[in-house]
Motif scaffolding. Structure first.
Motif, PDB file in Angstrom:
ATOM      1  N   SER A 102      -1.677  50.441  32.819  1.00  0.00           N
ATOM      2  CA  SER A 102      -1.168  49.997  31.519  1.00  0.00           C
ATOM      3  C   SER A 102      -0.515  48.622  31.589  1.00  0.00           C
ATOM      4  CB  SER A 102      -0.142  51.017  30.991  1.00  0.00           C
ATOM      5  OG  SER A 102      -0.752  52.268  30.803  1.00  0.00           O
ATOM      6  N   GLY A 103       0.182  48.324  32.664  1.00  0.00           N
ATOM      7  CA  GLY A 103       0.916  47.062  32.722  1.00  0.00           C
ATOM      8  C   GLY A 103       0.133  45.895  33.285  1.00  0.00           C
ATOM      9  N   ASP A 104      -1.172  46.066  33.531  1.00  0.00           N
ATOM     10  CA  ASP A 104      -1.967  45.011  34.150  1.00  0.00           C
ATOM     11  C   ASP A 104      -2.324  43.882  33.197  1.00  0.00           C
ATOM     12  OD1 ASP A 104      -1.850  46.431  36.446  1.00  0.00           O
ATOM     13  OD2 ASP A 104      -3.938  47.120  36.421  1.00  0.00           O
ATOM     14  N   MET A 105      -2.257  44.152  31.883  1.00  0.00           N
ATOM     15  CA  MET A 105      -2.628  43.137  30.896  1.00  0.00           C
ATOM     16  C   MET A 105      -1.479  42.943  29.921  1.00  0.00           C
ATOM     17  SD  MET A 105      -5.617  42.054  31.705  1.00  0.00           S
ATOM     18  CE  MET A 105      -6.038  41.157  30.227  1.00  0.00           C
ATOM     19  N   PRO A 106      -1.301  41.720  29.431  1.00  0.00           N
ATOM     20  CA  PRO A 106      -0.241  41.471  28.453  1.00  0.00           C
ATOM     21  C   PRO A 106      -0.447  42.324  27.185  1.00  0.00           C
ATOM     22  CG  PRO A 106      -1.072  39.404  29.326  1.00  0.00           C
ATOM     23  CD  PRO A 106      -2.007  40.473  29.803  1.00  0.00           C
ATOM     24  N   GLU A 107       0.658  42.710  26.595  1.00  0.00           N
ATOM     25  CA  GLU A 107       0.588  43.579  25.415  1.00  0.00           C
ATOM     26  C   GLU A 107      -0.163  42.927  24.273  1.00  0.00           C
ATOM     27  OE1 GLU A 107       3.755  45.369  22.199  1.00  0.00           O
ATOM     28  OE2 GLU A 107       4.383  45.271  24.289  1.00  0.00           O
ATOM     29  N   ASP A 108       0.024  41.604  24.059  1.00  0.00           N
ATOM     30  CA  ASP A 108      -0.638  40.949  22.927  1.00  0.00           C
ATOM     31  C   ASP A 108      -2.151  40.928  23.101  1.00  0.00           C
ATOM     32  OD1 ASP A 108      -0.342  39.200  25.083  1.00  0.00           O
ATOM     33  OD2 ASP A 108      -0.388  37.432  23.783  1.00  0.00           O
ATOM     34  N   VAL A 109      -2.620  40.797  24.372  1.00  0.00           N
ATOM     35  CA  VAL A 109      -4.062  40.813  24.627  1.00  0.00           C
ATOM     36  C   VAL A 109      -4.625  42.216  24.384  1.00  0.00           C
ATOM     37  CG1 VAL A 109      -5.845  40.491  26.376  1.00  0.00           C
ATOM     38  CG2 VAL A 109      -3.910  38.902  26.263  1.00  0.00           C
ATOM     39  N   LEU A 110      -3.922  43.222  24.900  1.00  0.00           N
ATOM     40  CA  LEU A 110      -4.361  44.595  24.682  1.00  0.00           C
ATOM     41  C   LEU A 110      -4.433  44.934  23.195  1.00  0.00           C
ATOM     42  CD1 LEU A 110      -2.404  46.588  27.435  1.00  0.00           C
ATOM     43  CD2 LEU A 110      -4.890  46.376  27.222  1.00  0.00           C
ATOM     44  N   ARG A 111      -3.444  44.460  22.452  1.00  0.00           N
ATOM     45  CA  ARG A 111      -3.429  44.769  21.017  1.00  0.00           C
ATOM     46  C   ARG A 111      -4.591  44.095  20.309  1.00  0.00           C
ATOM     47  NH1 ARG A 111       1.352  45.125  20.364  1.00  0.00           N
ATOM     48  NH2 ARG A 111       1.554  47.290  19.675  1.00  0.00           N
ATOM     49  N   GLU A 112      -4.933  42.867  20.725  1.00  0.00           N
ATOM     50  CA  GLU A 112      -6.053  42.172  20.096  1.00  0.00           C
ATOM     51  C   GLU A 112      -7.371  42.869  20.424  1.00  0.00           C
ATOM     52  OE1 GLU A 112      -7.809  37.625  19.552  1.00  0.00           O
ATOM     53  OE2 GLU A 112      -5.956  37.986  20.681  1.00  0.00           O
ATOM     54  N   VAL A 113      -7.518  43.295  21.685  1.00  0.00           N
ATOM     55  CA  VAL A 113      -8.717  44.056  22.067  1.00  0.00           C
ATOM     56  C   VAL A 113      -8.770  45.367  21.270  1.00  0.00           C
ATOM     57  CG1 VAL A 113      -9.814  45.337  23.949  1.00  0.00           C
ATOM     58  CG2 VAL A 113      -8.868  43.048  24.362  1.00  0.00           C
ATOM     59  N   PHE A 114      -7.647  46.016  21.168  1.00  0.00           N
ATOM     60  CA  PHE A 114      -7.557  47.290  20.431  1.00  0.00           C
ATOM     61  C   PHE A 114      -8.026  47.114  18.991  1.00  0.00           C
ATOM     62  CE2 PHE A 114      -4.948  50.052  17.647  1.00  0.00           C
ATOM     63  CZ  PHE A 114      -5.333  51.301  18.099  1.00  0.00           C
ATOM     64  N   MET A 115      -7.544  46.084  18.309  1.00  0.00           N
ATOM     65  CA  MET A 115      -7.897  45.885  16.909  1.00  0.00           C
ATOM     66  C   MET A 115      -9.360  45.488  16.745  1.00  0.00           C
ATOM     67  SD  MET A 115      -5.351  46.865  15.244  1.00  0.00           S
ATOM     68  CE  MET A 115      -6.197  46.494  13.701  1.00  0.00           C
ATOM     69  N   MET A 116      -9.894  44.679  17.666  1.00  0.00           N
ATOM     70  CA  MET A 116     -11.311  44.332  17.588  1.00  0.00           C
ATOM     71  C   MET A 116     -12.173  45.583  17.784  1.00  0.00           C
ATOM     72  SD  MET A 116     -11.932  40.555  19.285  1.00  0.00           S
ATOM     73  CE  MET A 116     -11.085  40.856  20.851  1.00  0.00           C
ATOM     74  N   ALA A 117     -11.748  46.450  18.706  1.00  0.00           N
ATOM     75  CA  ALA A 117     -12.500  47.679  18.954  1.00  0.00           C
ATOM     76  C   ALA A 117     -12.452  48.602  17.741  1.00  0.00           C
ATOM     77  CB  ALA A 117     -11.939  48.390  20.187  1.00  0.00           C
ATOM     78  N   VAL A 118     -11.286  48.680  17.090  1.00  0.00           N
ATOM     79  CA  VAL A 118     -11.164  49.508  15.873  1.00  0.00           C
ATOM     80  C   VAL A 118     -12.122  49.006  14.805  1.00  0.00           C
ATOM     81  CG1 VAL A 118      -9.643  50.108  13.950  1.00  0.00           C
ATOM     82  CG2 VAL A 118      -8.790  50.261  16.304  1.00  0.00           C
ATOM     83  N   ASN A 119     -12.128  47.699  14.581  1.00  0.00           N
ATOM     84  CA  ASN A 119     -12.979  47.114  13.547  1.00  0.00           C
ATOM     85  C   ASN A 119     -14.462  47.293  13.856  1.00  0.00           C
ATOM     86  OD1 ASN A 119     -10.765  46.251  12.041  1.00  0.00           O
ATOM     87  ND2 ASN A 119     -10.627  44.293  13.144  1.00  0.00           N
TER      88      ASN A 119
END
Length: 316
Positions: free
Chosen positions: A26-43
């Motif tokens: 979980s801590g290997d990637m910055p939170e802002d990057v994970l959140r951006e990946v998360f939102m792109m995947a949702v869309n």
């Protein structure tokens, strides 16, 4: 790595990103990057990537809307238990998610996940039912609970429904009570139903007979007397009333039959009908009532069945 992650997610390389991200903590990637990946995947409706990215975000940082997206992706991946865990957490935060939580439980049970999930869904349905107004949603919920075998839990709601709409719900209430082993709840409902004058006579007759069979002779007696007010002494329902009264009638029962003998409607069979009432009175200890009826007749026959019943009464 961050640039590769964002670029490949944006270009639709979801399987590769999912595999790469899944191999990291979980801590290997910055939170802002994970959140951006998360939102792109949702869309993109890339559910596997949505789950991997969402589960690597710090739980305390996720907004309710993001938790909803994660829960939906988990359900789409058939990861039912994990999805329900997210919905439970959301429900503790706000009752606004209660219906979504119920839908998730329904989906879980529909997929064959029994045990705790099914019990949880039954509890949710029962709780929701208490605040539902009459209508299709309430009716469908009752049917769902019956199909799930939750007969005991649905009885309180079914009881009020059986009283307010017995044509539609009384049989379902009786069946649920039988399957739940709760026969004691039937009598109060039958008493309320049989007193509803707006119901079809056939329905009230059936309930009155059920009251008799259950031992509540007082209420059944009163109901049947009202229901057979226009029936002759040979009517099957009147005969059933006679059977329950036995071979020696109480004074109020004799009063009722005497009144019926006095008020026979005029017609070709009036004498036969009156004679049948009088013969019945003679048979059940009411010979004095027969003589009283005969003496009150405006025209006293000196032959025929009425006179015969009178003479028979004088010999008793």
């Amino acid at each position: 790595n961050q640039a590769w992650l964002l670029l490949n997610t944006a270009n639709g390389q979801h399987a590769a990103v999912t595999a790469w991200l899944g191999a990291r903590q979980s801590g290997d990637m910055p939170e802002d990057v994970l959140r951006e990946v998360f939102m792109m995947a949702v869309n993109a409706k890339a559910h596997a990537l949505t789950v991997v990215a969402g589960q690597r975000l710090p739980p305390s940082s996720m907004k309710p809307a993001e938790q909803v997206m994660l829960a939906q992706a988990l359900m789409a991946q058939a990861r039912t238990a994990e999805s329900l865990a997210v919905w439970r957490q959301l429900r503790t935060q706000s009752q606004a998610y209660n219906d979504d939580y119920g839908l998730a439980l329904s989906q879980a049970v529909g997929r064959g996940v029994g045990g705790a999930a099914e019990a949880e869904w039954v509890a949710w349905l029962v709780t929701s039912l208490k605040s539902m107004a009459p209508g299709k949603r309430r009716d469908d919920t009752v049917q769902q609970l019956l199909q799930l075998g939750a007969h005991d839990q649905v009885l309180p709601s079914l009881e009020s429904m059986a009283v307010s709409d017995p044509i539609r719900w009384l049989q379902a209430f009786e069946t649920a009570a039988a399957k739940a082993g709760r026969s004691e709840v039937l009598l109060p409902v039958w008493r309320k139903v049989v007193a509803q004058s707006a119901l079809p006579v056939a329905t009230r007759q059936q309930v009155a007979v059920q009251l008799f069979d259950a031992g509540d002779k007082t209420n059944a007696d009163l109901a049947l007397r009202m229901l057979v007010v226009d029936k002759g002494p040979d009517d099957p329902l009147v005969q059933r009333l006679f059977d329950h009264w036995g071979t020696r009638w109480a004074p109020d029962q004799l009063d009722w039959a005497e009144a019926r003998a006095l008020t026979v409607r005029a017609g070709a069979d009036a004498e036969t009908v009156r004679a049948t009432w009088l013969k019945k009175l003679n048979d059940v200890g009411g010979a004095a009532r027969t003589t009283a009826v005969y003496k009150r007749l405006q025209t006293k026959p000196t032959r025929g069945p009425v006179f015969d019943a009178y003479v028979d009464a004088l010999t008793k």
